[in-house]
Motif scaffolding. Structure first.
Motif, PDB file in Angstrom:
ATOM      1  N   ASN A   8     102.674  47.696  43.069  1.00  0.00           N
ATOM      2  CA  ASN A   8     101.205  46.945  43.516  1.00  0.00           C
ATOM      3  C   ASN A   8     100.342  49.297  43.520  1.00  0.00           C
ATOM      4  O   ASN A   8      99.082  48.525  43.507  1.00  0.00           O
ATOM      5  N   ILE A   9     101.627  49.427  42.996  1.00  0.00           N
ATOM      6  CA  ILE A   9     100.091  50.400  42.301  1.00  0.00           C
ATOM      7  C   ILE A   9     100.029  50.175  41.107  1.00  0.00           C
ATOM      8  O   ILE A   9     100.935  50.153  39.655  1.00  0.00           O
ATOM      9  N   LEU A  16      92.790  55.320  43.311  1.00  0.00           N
ATOM     10  CA  LEU A  16      92.289  55.636  43.978  1.00  0.00           C
ATOM     11  C   LEU A  16      93.261  56.703  44.836  1.00  0.00           C
ATOM     12  O   LEU A  16      93.726  57.345  46.365  1.00  0.00           O
ATOM     13  N   VAL A  17      94.715  56.544  44.785  1.00  0.00           N
ATOM     14  CA  VAL A  17      95.812  56.555  44.938  1.00  0.00           C
ATOM     15  C   VAL A  17      96.603  58.256  45.125  1.00  0.00           C
ATOM     16  O   VAL A  17      97.326  58.084  45.161  1.00  0.00           O
ATOM     17  N   GLU A  18      96.151  58.237  43.791  1.00  0.00           N
ATOM     18  CA  GLU A  18      96.752  59.978  42.852  1.00  0.00           C
ATOM     19  C   GLU A  18      96.259  60.702  43.607  1.00  0.00           C
ATOM     20  O   GLU A  18      94.883  61.151  44.097  1.00  0.00           O
ATOM     21  N   LEU A  23      89.348  61.267  45.842  1.00  0.00           N
ATOM     22  CA  LEU A  23      89.791  61.387  47.182  1.00  0.00           C
ATOM     23  C   LEU A  23      88.205  62.901  47.550  1.00  0.00           C
ATOM     24  O   LEU A  23      88.066  63.308  46.959  1.00  0.00           O
ATOM     25  N   ALA A  31      91.182  64.493  54.362  1.00  0.00           N
ATOM     26  CA  ALA A  31      91.217  63.557  53.046  1.00  0.00           C
ATOM     27  C   ALA A  31      90.979  62.326  53.680  1.00  0.00           C
ATOM     28  O   ALA A  31      91.782  61.716  53.947  1.00  0.00           O
ATOM     29  N   ALA A  32      90.534  61.870  52.697  1.00  0.00           N
ATOM     30  CA  ALA A  32      90.318  60.481  53.105  1.00  0.00           C
ATOM     31  C   ALA A  32      90.204  59.930  51.272  1.00  0.00           C
ATOM     32  O   ALA A  32      89.803  59.922  50.643  1.00  0.00           O
ATOM     33  N   VAL A  33      91.195  58.205  52.001  1.00  0.00           N
ATOM     34  CA  VAL A  33      91.522  57.340  50.252  1.00  0.00           C
ATOM     35  C   VAL A  33      90.745  56.533  51.072  1.00  0.00           C
ATOM     36  O   VAL A  33      91.394  55.610  51.378  1.00  0.00           O
ATOM     37  N   ASP A  34      90.087  56.123  49.988  1.00  0.00           N
ATOM     38  CA  ASP A  34      89.247  54.609  49.371  1.00  0.00           C
ATOM     39  C   ASP A  34      90.216  53.512  49.089  1.00  0.00           C
ATOM     40  O   ASP A  34      90.958  53.973  48.159  1.00  0.00           O
ATOM     41  N   VAL A  35      90.734  52.924  50.301  1.00  0.00           N
ATOM     42  CA  VAL A  35      91.820  51.425  49.607  1.00  0.00           C
ATOM     43  C   VAL A  35      91.511  50.317  49.880  1.00  0.00           C
ATOM     44  O   VAL A  35      91.440  49.888  48.230  1.00  0.00           O
ATOM     45  N   LEU A  36      90.438  50.364  50.081  1.00  0.00           N
ATOM     46  CA  LEU A  36      89.615  48.338  50.168  1.00  0.00           C
ATOM     47  C   LEU A  36      90.506  47.081  49.954  1.00  0.00           C
ATOM     48  O   LEU A  36      90.265  46.701  48.495  1.00  0.00           O
TER      49      LEU A  36
ATOM     50  N   GLN B  20     102.355  59.095  49.337  1.00  0.00           N
ATOM     51  CA  GLN B  20     101.306  59.190  47.775  1.00  0.00           C
ATOM     52  C   GLN B  20     101.497  61.137  47.729  1.00  0.00           C
ATOM     53  O   GLN B  20     100.534  61.653  47.332  1.00  0.00           O
ATOM     54  N   HIS B  21     100.243  61.347  49.390  1.00  0.00           N
ATOM     55  CA  HIS B  21      99.581  62.488  49.131  1.00  0.00           C
ATOM     56  C   HIS B  21     100.207  63.226  50.200  1.00  0.00           C
ATOM     57  O   HIS B  21      99.213  64.197  50.787  1.00  0.00           O
ATOM     58  N   ILE B 106      89.520  43.910  55.812  1.00  0.00           N
ATOM     59  CA  ILE B 106      90.181  44.609  55.015  1.00  0.00           C
ATOM     60  C   ILE B 106      90.755  46.055  54.681  1.00  0.00           C
ATOM     61  O   ILE B 106      89.474  46.909  56.107  1.00  0.00           O
ATOM     62  N   LEU B 107      91.555  46.349  54.583  1.00  0.00           N
ATOM     63  CA  LEU B 107      91.994  47.985  55.138  1.00  0.00           C
ATOM     64  C   LEU B 107      90.284  48.683  54.031  1.00  0.00           C
ATOM     65  O   LEU B 107      91.597  48.587  53.023  1.00  0.00           O
ATOM     66  N   LYS B 108      89.804  49.362  55.220  1.00  0.00           N
ATOM     67  CA  LYS B 108      88.504  49.889  53.483  1.00  0.00           C
ATOM     68  C   LYS B 108      89.169  51.686  53.493  1.00  0.00           C
ATOM     69  O   LYS B 108      89.003  52.081  52.705  1.00  0.00           O
ATOM     70  N   VAL B 110      91.045  55.720  54.518  1.00  0.00           N
ATOM     71  CA  VAL B 110      92.674  55.711  55.292  1.00  0.00           C
ATOM     72  C   VAL B 110      92.185  58.002  55.451  1.00  0.00           C
ATOM     73  O   VAL B 110      91.847  57.868  53.943  1.00  0.00           O
ATOM     74  N   GLU B 111      91.786  58.124  56.631  1.00  0.00           N
ATOM     75  CA  GLU B 111      91.481  59.716  56.579  1.00  0.00           C
ATOM     76  C   GLU B 111      93.196  60.562  56.812  1.00  0.00           C
ATOM     77  O   GLU B 111      93.146  60.012  57.547  1.00  0.00           O
ATOM     78  N   LEU B 112      93.875  60.946  55.964  1.00  0.00           N
ATOM     79  CA  LEU B 112      94.542  61.875  56.317  1.00  0.00           C
ATOM     80  C   LEU B 112      94.469  63.537  56.221  1.00  0.00           C
ATOM     81  O   LEU B 112      94.228  64.001  56.251  1.00  0.00           O
TER      82      LEU B 112
END
Lengths: 292, 114
Positions: A8-9, A16-18, A23, A31-36, B20-21, B106-108, B110-112
């Protein structure tokens, strides 16, 4: 399988996930990750695999949804009898308990797998995937997935099927499409079943049921039928045959049918798969509108 | 009542992103939900603490934005607000409309804590 393989990556969402990707820092330094992604990302991923599995076997998969007791199993029994050897049917049955419905299908000579969900109110793509492992799809033309009788939850889960058929029996209210808009909006075809009872039920107006369906911006066909008297059954059989022909035509063009309404996540997900089939939003009602 | 199943799906995704982060905790999870998605925000909020217990998102805040139902008319091209069981155009009354907004789930974001 897809929960663990990491597929799924994809190139589409990798950025978005790296860690050094898109970020942003929030005001409070998080740290904010946009997922959508769809909330049902895992389910949708499994559904995509199921759909590819159907494509390999050239099987048309139809999800039957309705409230309990609206005549889904009876419709299938009659459909199997009617089609005989011309079109081979297999069925995945979803119920909370018992093998009763699968037994009824087997008695008609068609292979059936019963999924008992325990207390779960719907089938999901993983349950259907498990069911597929028990079913030989060789030579099968149409796979019906008879969902758990419920006008709410089944509409939210993509199973990898191609079309939704939603049943509304004449013993229910003609305002069901207004009361359960999420379910009826998902319908590629609405069947008004038990039409033989309409003469006794003066409070169910098929025209009102259809009008409530249209108010959901649905131009899909509506077929009135009775599995007891055969009234209108030819229209259903013609719809099935036309739909199967269209399915084969699309497969030969490397395309696949999808339910008319799909959650955002399914689209997002499909676009992230470079190996996914080109998908089409063609509406099959163009071919069968007159029969409704 | 499939909101718990949906929450579990969300947590599985969030756990993956957090790993991953190399995040130590998840601070906030943002969702977009439309009334036509079939998902109820209050039920999601009720199921969330159960689904996230023991996960990296255990103390995360769940923030849900509800999208409005908006349709675009194929006849007059107007975009109008609609209700869940009446998606007809409010300007000309035609039912040949397309949904512009209202079925999101939608999962828009995530703040980590990293």
């Amino acid at each position: 399988m897809c929960d663990t393989c990491g597929c799924n990556i994809t190139p589409g969402n990798k950025h978005l996930v790296e860690a050094d990707g898109k970020l942003a820092k929030t005001e409070d330094g998080k740290a904010a990750v946009d997922v959508l992604h769809s909330l049902l990302h895992e389910n949708d991923h499994q559904a995509l695999h199921n759909r590819e599995h159907f494509a390999r076997h050239k099987v048309l998969a139809i999800n039957l949804m309705s409230s309990p007791g609206s005549g889904k199993t009876t419709l299938l029994e009659k459909t199997i009898q009617n089609l005989g050897d011309s079109i081979k049917i297999a069925v995945i049955e979803g119920d909370l308990e018992t093998e009763n419905d699968a037994d009824r299908i087997r008695n008609q000579g068609a292979p059936a797998v019963q999924i008992t969900t325990g207390s779960a109110c719907h089938l999901d793509a993983h349950m259907v995937h498990d069911g597929l492992h028990q079913l030989d799809l060789t030579d099968v033309d149409i796979l019906f997935i008879e969902n758990v009788g419920n006008l709410v939850c089944p509409a939210s889960f993509d199973l990898g099927h191609h079309l939704n058929v939603t049943l509304l029996s004449s013993t229910e209210g003609d305002d069901k499409p207004s009361k359960y808009p999420v379910m009826f909006r998902a319908a590629d075809l609405m069947l008004i079943t038990k039409s033989d009872l309409l003469q006794y039920l003066d409070d169910f107006d098929p025209k009102a049921a259809e009008a409530n369906f249209r108010k959901l911006a649905k131009d899909n066909p509506v077929i009135e039928l009775s599995a007891k008297t055969d009234d209108g059954f030819d229209n259903w059989i013609s719809w099935l045959k036309d739909t199967l022909a269209l399915h084969h035509e699309k497969l030969s063009n490397g395309e696949t049918m999808r339910p008319a309404i799909q959650a955002d996540g399914v689209e997002l997900h499909a676009h992230q798969h470079s190996h996914s089939h080109a998908h089409s939003h063609d509406h099959i009602h163009d071919h069968i509108h007159n029969k409704a | 009542m499939h909101e718990l199943a949906i929450c579990q799906d969300i947590i599985a995704q969030v756990e993956q992103i957090a790993a991953q982060h190399r995040a130590v905790a998840v601070h906030r999870i943002q969702l977009d939900i439309g009334p036509l998605s079939g998902v109820e925000a209050p039920l999601l909020e009720a199921a969330f603490p159960i689904a996230c217990a023991g996960s990296v998102a255990e103390n995360a805040e769940l923030k849900i934005e509800i999208s409005p139902i908006v349709v675009s008319c194929r006849s007059c091209n107007e975009k109008t607000a609609a209700s869940a069981n009446d998606l007809t155009c409010k300007k000309c009354g035609n039912w040949h409309t397309d949904l512009v907004s209202g079925d999101e789930m939608i999962l828009k974001r995530v703040e980590l804590d990293t």
